[in-house]
Design an enzyme around this catalytic site. Structure first.
Site, PDB file in Angstrom:
ATOM      1  N   LYS A  13      41.842  42.069  41.259  1.00  0.00           N
ATOM      2  CA  LYS A  13      41.178  41.664  42.519  1.00  0.00           C
ATOM      3  C   LYS A  13      41.030  40.153  42.628  1.00  0.00           C
ATOM      4  O   LYS A  13      41.295  39.577  43.678  1.00  0.00           O
ATOM      5  CB  LYS A  13      39.792  42.325  42.639  1.00  0.00           C
ATOM      6  CG  LYS A  13      39.817  43.799  42.941  1.00  0.00           C
ATOM      7  CD  LYS A  13      38.460  44.307  43.394  1.00  0.00           C
ATOM      8  CE  LYS A  13      37.367  44.059  42.352  1.00  0.00           C
ATOM      9  NZ  LYS A  13      37.627  44.715  41.057  1.00  0.00           N
ATOM     10  N   ARG A  88      29.277  46.899  47.210  1.00  0.00           N
ATOM     11  CA  ARG A  88      29.583  47.716  46.035  1.00  0.00           C
ATOM     12  C   ARG A  88      29.264  49.193  46.253  1.00  0.00           C
ATOM     13  O   ARG A  88      29.650  50.027  45.454  1.00  0.00           O
ATOM     14  CB  ARG A  88      28.797  47.213  44.815  1.00  0.00           C
ATOM     15  CG  ARG A  88      29.298  45.911  44.248  1.00  0.00           C
ATOM     16  CD  ARG A  88      28.626  45.593  42.934  1.00  0.00           C
ATOM     17  NE  ARG A  88      29.089  44.336  42.387  1.00  0.00           N
ATOM     18  CZ  ARG A  88      30.195  44.171  41.675  1.00  0.00           C
ATOM     19  NH1 ARG A  88      30.957  45.218  41.414  1.00  0.00           N
ATOM     20  NH2 ARG A  88      30.533  43.000  41.205  1.00  0.00           N
ATOM     21  N   ARG A 127      43.767  42.995  25.770  1.00  0.00           N
ATOM     22  CA  ARG A 127      43.405  41.570  25.792  1.00  0.00           C
ATOM     23  C   ARG A 127      42.761  41.141  24.472  1.00  0.00           C
ATOM     24  O   ARG A 127      41.977  41.876  23.886  1.00  0.00           O
ATOM     25  CB  ARG A 127      42.433  41.282  26.950  1.00  0.00           C
ATOM     26  CG  ARG A 127      43.037  41.563  28.304  1.00  0.00           C
ATOM     27  CD  ARG A 127      42.314  40.874  29.436  1.00  0.00           C
ATOM     28  NE  ARG A 127      40.907  41.239  29.559  1.00  0.00           N
ATOM     29  CZ  ARG A 127      40.173  40.995  30.643  1.00  0.00           C
ATOM     30  NH1 ARG A 127      40.716  40.384  31.679  1.00  0.00           N
ATOM     31  NH2 ARG A 127      38.914  41.355  30.692  1.00  0.00           N
ATOM     32  N   ARG A 159      37.012  41.434  22.640  1.00  0.00           N
ATOM     33  CA  ARG A 159      35.633  41.458  23.135  1.00  0.00           C
ATOM     34  C   ARG A 159      35.174  42.897  23.288  1.00  0.00           C
ATOM     35  O   ARG A 159      35.975  43.794  23.580  1.00  0.00           O
ATOM     36  CB  ARG A 159      35.534  40.744  24.490  1.00  0.00           C
ATOM     37  CG  ARG A 159      35.809  39.268  24.445  1.00  0.00           C
ATOM     38  CD  ARG A 159      35.623  38.602  25.787  1.00  0.00           C
ATOM     39  NE  ARG A 159      35.629  39.522  26.929  1.00  0.00           N
ATOM     40  CZ  ARG A 159      35.534  39.137  28.188  1.00  0.00           C
ATOM     41  NH1 ARG A 159      35.434  37.864  28.480  1.00  0.00           N
ATOM     42  NH2 ARG A 159      35.537  40.005  29.168  1.00  0.00           N
ATOM     43  N   ARG A 170      33.375  51.789  32.113  1.00  0.00           N
ATOM     44  CA  ARG A 170      33.320  50.958  33.319  1.00  0.00           C
ATOM     45  C   ARG A 170      34.059  51.634  34.476  1.00  0.00           C
ATOM     46  O   ARG A 170      33.629  51.558  35.632  1.00  0.00           O
ATOM     47  CB  ARG A 170      33.938  49.580  33.045  1.00  0.00           C
ATOM     48  CG  ARG A 170      33.067  48.675  32.172  1.00  0.00           C
ATOM     49  CD  ARG A 170      33.831  47.444  31.705  1.00  0.00           C
ATOM     50  NE  ARG A 170      34.177  46.558  32.792  1.00  0.00           N
ATOM     51  CZ  ARG A 170      35.089  45.575  32.685  1.00  0.00           C
ATOM     52  NH1 ARG A 170      35.718  45.392  31.539  1.00  0.00           N
ATOM     53  NH2 ARG A 170      35.352  44.804  33.709  1.00  0.00           N
TER      54      ARG A 170
END
Length: 216
Positions: A13, A88, A127, A159, A170
């Protein structure tokens, strides 16, 4: 052109918002940018938001909405804008609709970046972050064979919010909160889905092709 960009974490996004807004010559407005501007600028809303953030609490909807209202009333947003990260949920969408209606305006389009869950996990869980310079690498896309940063030699680590179980959680939260929002805009007749897989340039081209029929 007044549009909202929605999509799951990892859909790209932020990147697409930048390109699309630039192509349309309208400001990209993200809640993150608004928060940072208000806090760093020491506005009354920024000071209020900071009291929540400093305690580790979520900033209440009414504070976020007040910041969005202030930002949308600025001169550069009068001929159009791209909203990223707001609304949201359906409650925020209804407030945005009423806010724009008061100004004699309405959304032209809601663009949904469509990516399946496995692709999001592949993007985010791959990542690795450099412990020294903070640069982000990807085990697959950057063809990383070792656990060292190519830029500074620092050790790479994953992370917590990039771990697969966290990413999938999520995605669950996103589905709970945003699936009703997507349905809401589909019912309004202004939702268009765009396949967000593949090279960035191709996704941008698909997005612009989807937007053109809605342009005045």
């Amino acid at each position: 052109m007044r549009l909202v960009l929605v999509g799951p974490p990892g859909a790209g996004k932020g990147t697409q918002a930048q390109y699309i807004a630039s192509n349309l010559s309208i400001p990209k407005i993200s809640t993150g940018d608004i928060f940072r501007a208000n806090v760093s600028g020491g506005t009354d809303l920024g000071k209020l938001a900071k009291t929540y953030m400093d305690r580790g609490d979520l900033v209440p909807d009414e504070v976020t909405i007040a910041m969005v209202r202030d930002r949308l009333s600025e001169d550069d947003a009068q001929d159009g804008f791209l909203l990223d990260g707001f609304p949201r949920n359906v409650a925020q969408a209804e407030i945005l609709r009423d806010m724009l209606k008061d100004w004699g305006q309405a959304l032209d389009l809601v663009l949904e970046l469509v990516v399946d869950d496995d692709e999001v996990v592949r993007r985010l869980a791959g990542r690795r972050t450099c412990s020294q310079c903070g640069r982000i690498w990807h085990v697959e896309f950057d063809d990383k064979k070792d656990d060292r940063c190519d830029a500074c030699g620092g050790a790479l680590f994953q992370r917590d919010d990039d771990k697969e179980e966290t990413v999938r959680h999520r995605l669950e939260v996103y589905q709970e909160q945003t699936a009703p929002l997507v349905s809401y805009y589909a019912d309004e007749g202004i939702l268009v889905g765009v396949d967000a897989t593949g090279p960035v340039e191709e996704v941008t081209q698909r997005a612009m092709d989807a937007i053109r029929p809605f342009m005045g």
